[in-house]
Design a protein around this motif. Structure first.
Motif, PDB file in Angstrom:
ATOM      1  N   LYS A 140      11.696   3.842 -14.439  1.00  0.00           N
ATOM      2  CA  LYS A 140      12.537   3.924 -13.257  1.00  0.00           C
ATOM      3  C   LYS A 140      11.681   3.754 -12.013  1.00  0.00           C
ATOM      4  CE  LYS A 140      15.941   6.865 -10.932  1.00  0.00           C
ATOM      5  NZ  LYS A 140      16.636   8.187 -10.963  1.00  0.00           N
ATOM      6  N   GLN A 141      12.028   2.800 -11.162  1.00  0.00           N
ATOM      7  CA  GLN A 141      11.272   2.535  -9.944  1.00  0.00           C
ATOM      8  C   GLN A 141      11.550   3.598  -8.882  1.00  0.00           C
ATOM      9  OE1 GLN A 141       9.188  -0.399  -9.124  1.00  0.00           O
ATOM     10  NE2 GLN A 141       9.134  -0.446 -11.352  1.00  0.00           N
ATOM     11  N   ASP A 142      10.552   3.854  -8.062  1.00  0.00           N
ATOM     12  CA  ASP A 142      10.688   4.778  -6.931  1.00  0.00           C
ATOM     13  C   ASP A 142       9.908   4.158  -5.777  1.00  0.00           C
ATOM     14  OD1 ASP A 142      11.048   6.870  -5.228  1.00  0.00           O
ATOM     15  OD2 ASP A 142      10.125   8.390  -6.495  1.00  0.00           O
ATOM     16  N   LYS A 143      10.547   3.222  -5.099  1.00  0.00           N
ATOM     17  CA  LYS A 143       9.842   2.404  -4.119  1.00  0.00           C
ATOM     18  C   LYS A 143       9.567   3.167  -2.826  1.00  0.00           C
ATOM     19  CE  LYS A 143      11.036  -1.906  -3.813  1.00  0.00           C
ATOM     20  NZ  LYS A 143      11.800  -3.146  -3.480  1.00  0.00           N
ATOM     21  N   VAL A 144       8.334   3.025  -2.325  1.00  0.00           N
ATOM     22  CA  VAL A 144       7.953   3.588  -1.027  1.00  0.00           C
ATOM     23  C   VAL A 144       7.251   2.492  -0.232  1.00  0.00           C
ATOM     24  CG1 VAL A 144       7.761   5.963  -1.811  1.00  0.00           C
ATOM     25  CG2 VAL A 144       5.767   4.460  -1.938  1.00  0.00           C
ATOM     26  N   GLU A 145       7.281   2.615   1.090  1.00  0.00           N
ATOM     27  CA  GLU A 145       6.590   1.638   1.923  1.00  0.00           C
ATOM     28  C   GLU A 145       5.690   2.346   2.921  1.00  0.00           C
ATOM     29  OE1 GLU A 145       9.314   0.097   5.371  1.00  0.00           O
ATOM     30  OE2 GLU A 145      10.480  -0.006   3.505  1.00  0.00           O
ATOM     31  N   PHE A 146       4.486   1.798   3.075  1.00  0.00           N
ATOM     32  CA  PHE A 146       3.513   2.356   4.001  1.00  0.00           C
ATOM     33  C   PHE A 146       3.138   1.298   5.025  1.00  0.00           C
ATOM     34  CE2 PHE A 146       2.006   4.797   0.056  1.00  0.00           C
ATOM     35  CZ  PHE A 146       2.871   5.850   0.310  1.00  0.00           C
ATOM     36  N   SER A 147       2.996   1.716   6.262  1.00  0.00           N
ATOM     37  CA  SER A 147       2.565   0.805   7.321  1.00  0.00           C
ATOM     38  C   SER A 147       1.057   0.883   7.468  1.00  0.00           C
ATOM     39  CB  SER A 147       3.232   1.176   8.652  1.00  0.00           C
ATOM     40  OG  SER A 147       4.634   1.021   8.563  1.00  0.00           O
ATOM     41  N   PHE A 154       4.333  -2.188  -0.004  1.00  0.00           N
ATOM     42  CA  PHE A 154       5.308  -1.526  -0.869  1.00  0.00           C
ATOM     43  C   PHE A 154       4.631  -1.077  -2.170  1.00  0.00           C
ATOM     44  CE2 PHE A 154       7.688  -4.311   1.902  1.00  0.00           C
ATOM     45  CZ  PHE A 154       8.765  -3.527   2.283  1.00  0.00           C
ATOM     46  N   PHE A 155       4.994   0.120  -2.611  1.00  0.00           N
ATOM     47  CA  PHE A 155       4.457   0.677  -3.847  1.00  0.00           C
ATOM     48  C   PHE A 155       5.580   1.319  -4.647  1.00  0.00           C
ATOM     49  CE2 PHE A 155       0.956   0.740  -0.866  1.00  0.00           C
ATOM     50  CZ  PHE A 155      -0.155   0.385  -1.612  1.00  0.00           C
ATOM     51  N   ILE A 183      -6.835  -0.009   0.318  1.00  0.00           N
ATOM     52  CA  ILE A 183      -7.242   0.761   1.488  1.00  0.00           C
ATOM     53  C   ILE A 183      -6.344   0.370   2.654  1.00  0.00           C
ATOM     54  CG2 ILE A 183      -9.096   1.216   3.140  1.00  0.00           C
ATOM     55  CD1 ILE A 183     -11.094   0.681   0.895  1.00  0.00           C
ATOM     56  N   ILE A 184      -5.747   1.361   3.294  1.00  0.00           N
ATOM     57  CA  ILE A 184      -4.863   1.096   4.421  1.00  0.00           C
ATOM     58  C   ILE A 184      -5.310   1.906   5.643  1.00  0.00           C
ATOM     59  CG2 ILE A 184      -2.922   0.665   2.861  1.00  0.00           C
ATOM     60  CD1 ILE A 184      -1.745   3.367   3.747  1.00  0.00           C
ATOM     61  N   GLU A 185      -4.824   1.466   6.806  1.00  0.00           N
ATOM     62  CA  GLU A 185      -5.064   2.208   8.038  1.00  0.00           C
ATOM     63  C   GLU A 185      -3.881   3.150   8.246  1.00  0.00           C
ATOM     64  OE1 GLU A 185      -5.769  -0.338  11.360  1.00  0.00           O
ATOM     65  OE2 GLU A 185      -7.069  -1.677  10.209  1.00  0.00           O
ATOM     66  N   ALA A 186      -4.121   4.440   8.112  1.00  0.00           N
ATOM     67  CA  ALA A 186      -3.033   5.413   8.237  1.00  0.00           C
ATOM     68  C   ALA A 186      -3.617   6.817   8.308  1.00  0.00           C
ATOM     69  CB  ALA A 186      -2.076   5.298   7.051  1.00  0.00           C
ATOM     70  N   LYS A 187      -2.770   7.766   8.613  1.00  0.00           N
ATOM     71  CA  LYS A 187      -3.148   9.176   8.582  1.00  0.00           C
ATOM     72  C   LYS A 187      -2.479   9.825   7.377  1.00  0.00           C
ATOM     73  CE  LYS A 187      -3.897   9.714  13.549  1.00  0.00           C
ATOM     74  NZ  LYS A 187      -3.533  10.464  14.778  1.00  0.00           N
ATOM     75  N   ILE A 188      -3.242  10.609   6.655  1.00  0.00           N
ATOM     76  CA  ILE A 188      -2.709  11.172   5.416  1.00  0.00           C
ATOM     77  C   ILE A 188      -1.542  12.117   5.687  1.00  0.00           C
ATOM     78  CG2 ILE A 188      -4.227  13.201   5.228  1.00  0.00           C
ATOM     79  CD1 ILE A 188      -4.462  12.329   2.162  1.00  0.00           C
ATOM     80  N   GLY A 189      -1.520  12.758   6.846  1.00  0.00           N
ATOM     81  CA  GLY A 189      -0.408  13.648   7.187  1.00  0.00           C
ATOM     82  C   GLY A 189       0.912  12.906   7.218  1.00  0.00           C
ATOM     83  N   LYS A 190       0.897  11.665   7.734  1.00  0.00           N
ATOM     84  CA  LYS A 190       2.117  10.855   7.787  1.00  0.00           C
ATOM     85  C   LYS A 190       2.565  10.467   6.381  1.00  0.00           C
ATOM     86  CE  LYS A 190       4.095   6.652   9.783  1.00  0.00           C
ATOM     87  NZ  LYS A 190       3.844   5.454  10.628  1.00  0.00           N
ATOM     88  N   LEU A 191       1.609  10.136   5.516  1.00  0.00           N
ATOM     89  CA  LEU A 191       1.960   9.762   4.142  1.00  0.00           C
ATOM     90  C   LEU A 191       2.555  10.951   3.390  1.00  0.00           C
ATOM     91  CD1 LEU A 191      -1.021   7.509   2.973  1.00  0.00           C
ATOM     92  CD2 LEU A 191       1.004   6.899   4.294  1.00  0.00           C
ATOM     93  N   LYS A 192       2.033  12.139   3.659  1.00  0.00           N
ATOM     94  CA  LYS A 192       2.574  13.335   3.017  1.00  0.00           C
ATOM     95  C   LYS A 192       4.039  13.543   3.372  1.00  0.00           C
ATOM     96  CE  LYS A 192      -1.759  15.935   2.587  1.00  0.00           C
ATOM     97  NZ  LYS A 192      -2.517  17.146   3.002  1.00  0.00           N
ATOM     98  N   LYS A 193       4.398  13.254   4.611  1.00  0.00           N
ATOM     99  CA  LYS A 193       5.797  13.397   5.037  1.00  0.00           C
ATOM    100  C   LYS A 193       6.681  12.358   4.356  1.00  0.00           C
ATOM    101  CE  LYS A 193       4.722  15.381   9.574  1.00  0.00           C
ATOM    102  NZ  LYS A 193       4.761  15.166  11.047  1.00  0.00           N
ATOM    103  N   GLN A 194       6.112  11.194   4.055  1.00  0.00           N
ATOM    104  CA  GLN A 194       6.885  10.137   3.397  1.00  0.00           C
ATOM    105  C   GLN A 194       7.061  10.413   1.907  1.00  0.00           C
ATOM    106  OE1 GLN A 194       4.424   6.818   5.601  1.00  0.00           O
ATOM    107  NE2 GLN A 194       6.169   5.861   4.588  1.00  0.00           N
TER     108      GLN A 194
END
Length: 253
Positions: A140-147, A154-155, A183-194
């Motif tokens: 079962k897919q669970d798609k997420v997107e990161f900027s 997309f993952f 490797i992406i440019e992002a803050k881990i706090g934002k990814l945790k919220k996503q």
């Protein structure tokens, strides 16, 4: 993960259970079933709640009115995904098992003279069982997107093993999946919220871990093995927190 050991030879059974008890150091959710009497197990199967990650060690030759193959066929009526491992003294038993469409995880050739090898094989089979079970979970897919800057990636969240900050590269995050790393440019706090999925552990400061993809934990050597043979080195204190999170997650399911 409940482990069933159905073996008519008491010495062989005790040895296998001994090795499985040692495996508890690495496999947090391993539990040995109280159902072990090979003379009555056929009648017990219909009473069991068999989960996809359960494992059955079945002696092929039980010296009773039914064989381990008969037990496996009955088990498959209730669950097609659980792992079945046959115990045998004869390697040529494999052909008849495959012809019955049981699709066992593997075969353990009984060998009391080489305990270290037997222990290693059992450990590897438990790991293989965990991986097989988690592969079914990922259907079962669970798609997420990161900027990442101006780019959107997309993952499938279920394929993510872990995410962590790269301390030497400010503002960079490593995402390790089953097959690759990004490797992406992002803050881990934002990814945790996503990543609010119940299987994502976001309570560690610099890490996000996918609890479903954890195969085993080695506190002594301070690393966690994930599906896809991905290995994460992490401190003992963090490992203790991961173990606690795994227990809570397992209890809530």
């Amino acid at each position: 993960m409940i482990i069933y050991v159905i073996e008519d030879d008491n010495q062989q059974r005790k040895q296998i259970i001994h090795y499985l008890n040692e495996c508890k150091k690495c496999f947090f959710d391993l539990e040995l079933s109280k159902f072990s009497n090979h003379l009555t197990f056929m009648e017990e199967i219909s009473k069991l709640t068999i989960k996809d990650n359960d494992v059955f060690f079945l002696d092929i030759d039980l010296k009773t009115t039914y064989t381990g193959i008969d037990l496996a066929l009955e088990i498959r009526k209730y669950n097609t995904k659980c792992s079945i491992i046959f115990l045998t003294s004869l390697e040529d038993k494999a052909i008849s098992v495959l012809n019955n469409n049981i699709f066992p995880l593997g075969y353990l050739i009984k060998n009391l003279e080489n305990p270290s090898e037997t222990k290693q094989i059992i450990t590897e089979m438990i790991k293989k069982s965990q991986i097989t079970s988690k592969n079914f979970w990922r259907f079962k897919q669970d798609k997420v997107e990161f900027s990442s800057g101006s780019e959107t990636l997309f993952f499938n969240a279920r394929d993510i093993c872990y995410i962590h900050t790269l301390k030497k590269f400010h503002g960079r995050i490593l995402i390790k999946t089953l097959n690759e790393e990004t490797i992406i440019e992002a803050k881990i706090g934002k990814l945790k919220k996503q990543l609010q999925q119940e299987y994502m552990m976001t309570s560690l400061q610099s890490y996000i871990l996918n609890l479903e993809n954890i195969i085993s934990i080695d506190r002594k050597n301070e690393h966690i093995l994930f599906a896809g043979h991905q290995l994460l080195s992490i401190g003992a204190k963090s490992i203790d927190k991961v173990k606690k999170a795994l227990r809570v997650y397992s209890d809530d399911r």
